[in-house]
Design a protein around this motif. Structure first.
Motif, short mmCIF file in Angstrom:
data_model
loop_
_atom_site.label_atom_id
_atom_site.label_comp_id
_atom_site.label_asym_id
_atom_site.label_seq_id
_atom_site.Cartn_x
_atom_site.Cartn_y
_atom_site.Cartn_z
N ALA A 61 -70.94 26.75 17.13
CA ALA A 61 -70.84 28.22 17.21
C ALA A 61 -71.45 28.88 15.98
N LEU A 62 -71.40 28.22 14.83
CA LEU A 62 -71.94 28.80 13.59
C LEU A 62 -73.43 28.54 13.40
N GLU A 63 -74.01 27.64 14.19
CA GLU A 63 -75.41 27.25 14.01
C GLU A 63 -76.40 28.40 14.15
N ASP A 64 -76.27 29.21 15.14
CA ASP A 64 -77.26 30.25 15.44
C ASP A 64 -76.91 31.62 14.87
N GLN A 65 -76.03 31.66 13.90
CA GLN A 65 -75.63 32.93 13.30
C GLN A 65 -76.68 33.37 12.28
N GLU A 66 -76.68 34.65 11.95
CA GLU A 66 -77.61 35.19 10.95
C GLU A 66 -77.33 34.64 9.56
N VAL A 67 -76.07 34.37 9.27
CA VAL A 67 -75.67 33.84 7.97
C VAL A 67 -75.80 32.32 8.01
N ASP A 68 -76.20 31.72 6.90
CA ASP A 68 -76.31 30.27 6.80
C ASP A 68 -74.95 29.68 6.44
N TYR A 69 -74.31 29.04 7.41
CA TYR A 69 -73.00 28.44 7.21
C TYR A 69 -73.09 26.95 6.91
N ALA A 70 -74.26 26.45 6.55
CA ALA A 70 -74.45 25.03 6.26
C ALA A 70 -73.50 24.51 5.19
N PRO A 71 -73.17 25.30 4.14
CA PRO A 71 -72.23 24.79 3.13
C PRO A 71 -70.86 24.41 3.72
N PHE A 72 -70.49 25.00 4.83
CA PHE A 72 -69.22 24.66 5.48
C PHE A 72 -69.23 23.23 6.02
N ASN A 73 -70.40 22.72 6.38
CA ASN A 73 -70.48 21.40 7.00
C ASN A 73 -70.02 20.29 6.07
N ASP A 74 -70.24 20.43 4.77
CA ASP A 74 -69.93 19.36 3.83
C ASP A 74 -68.43 19.17 3.60
N ASN A 75 -67.71 20.23 3.28
CA ASN A 75 -66.30 20.10 2.91
C ASN A 75 -65.34 20.81 3.85
N VAL A 76 -65.75 21.92 4.38
CA VAL A 76 -64.83 22.77 5.13
C VAL A 76 -64.54 22.23 6.52
N LEU A 77 -65.57 21.81 7.22
CA LEU A 77 -65.39 21.37 8.61
C LEU A 77 -65.18 19.86 8.68
N LYS A 78 -64.15 19.42 8.00
CA LYS A 78 -63.71 18.03 8.02
C LYS A 78 -62.23 18.02 8.33
N GLY A 79 -61.79 17.02 9.07
CA GLY A 79 -60.37 16.92 9.39
C GLY A 79 -59.92 17.97 10.39
N PHE A 80 -58.63 18.29 10.34
CA PHE A 80 -58.00 19.24 11.25
C PHE A 80 -58.34 20.65 10.81
N SER A 81 -58.83 21.49 11.74
CA SER A 81 -59.21 22.86 11.36
C SER A 81 -58.63 23.90 12.31
N GLY A 82 -58.20 24.98 11.70
CA GLY A 82 -57.77 26.15 12.43
C GLY A 82 -58.55 27.33 11.89
N VAL A 83 -58.83 28.30 12.73
CA VAL A 83 -59.61 29.47 12.31
C VAL A 83 -58.72 30.70 12.43
N MET A 84 -58.74 31.51 11.35
CA MET A 84 -58.01 32.78 11.33
C MET A 84 -59.02 33.91 11.34
N PHE A 85 -58.88 34.82 12.29
CA PHE A 85 -59.77 35.98 12.40
C PHE A 85 -58.98 37.24 12.10
#
Length: 180
Positions: A61-85
């Motif tokens: 879902a974050l791949e095609d966004q205008e903002v580069d969310y690549a830094p999230f791939n290394d540390n943030v998107l590991k293990g169990f994740s929940g998203v707060m909006f």
């Protein structure tokens, strides 16, 4: 979950990431059902939408966004994740996380990363920085107050000066009348 359901969820998430300028990614692993229920209740009370989503679906879902969310791939998107909006404030989820951790224990809800107006914050040490952020409305209020301040000072000086000038003229005219 079928492939079609995953595709629909990714499309829904893409839309959510595009329209919501404030989202946080947290880890609620190790929480029992009562703790999770408490977290969801706090989120509801504060207007925060909380969803548990697989990291691979978040990445897609974050791949095609205008903002580069690549830094999230290394540390943030590991293990169990929940998203707060949160639709209006980048501060509310941060305060919620801090309050929940104070109430339930520091190891229960881990902050992993956040996107606040397209600025990325990664790591648990960023939570206090996020709480200190001012919203757009707060910043606009401060700018308006700063802009109004000189105008108010000038008006105040003119009004007080006008009263003084009127007093001086009145005194002078009274002196002329007494002299005549």
């Amino acid at each position: 979950m079928t492939r079609e359901q995953k595709t629909e969820l990714v499309a829904e998430l893409k839309q959510k990431f595009e329209t919501t300028p404030y989202f946080y990614i947290v880890s609620a692993s190790g929480m029992n059902s009562a703790e999770t229920s408490n977290l969801r209740r706090m989120c509801y009370e504060r207007g925060v939408e909380y969803r548990v989503i697989k990291n691979t679906l978040i990445k897609k879902a974050l791949e095609d966004q205008e903002v580069d969310y690549a830094p999230f791939n290394d540390n943030v998107l590991k293990g169990f994740s929940g998203v707060m909006f949160h639709p209006e404030s980048g501060k509310v989820p941060a305060q919620l996380i801090k309050d929940y951790r104070k109430k339930s224990g520091k190891d229960k809800l881990q902050f992993k990363g956040a996107s606040v107006d397209a600025s990325l914050f990664i790591g648990a040490d960023q939570i206090d920085r996020l709480i200190a952020l001012k919203s757009k409305q707060e910043m606009l209020g401060e700018v308006i107050a700063i802009l109004q301040s000189p105008a108010k000072n000038v008006l105040g000086a003119l009004q007080s000066g006008g009263h003084k000038l009127a007093g001086i003229l009145k005194t002078l005219s009274e002196k002329e009348e007494q002299a005549a």
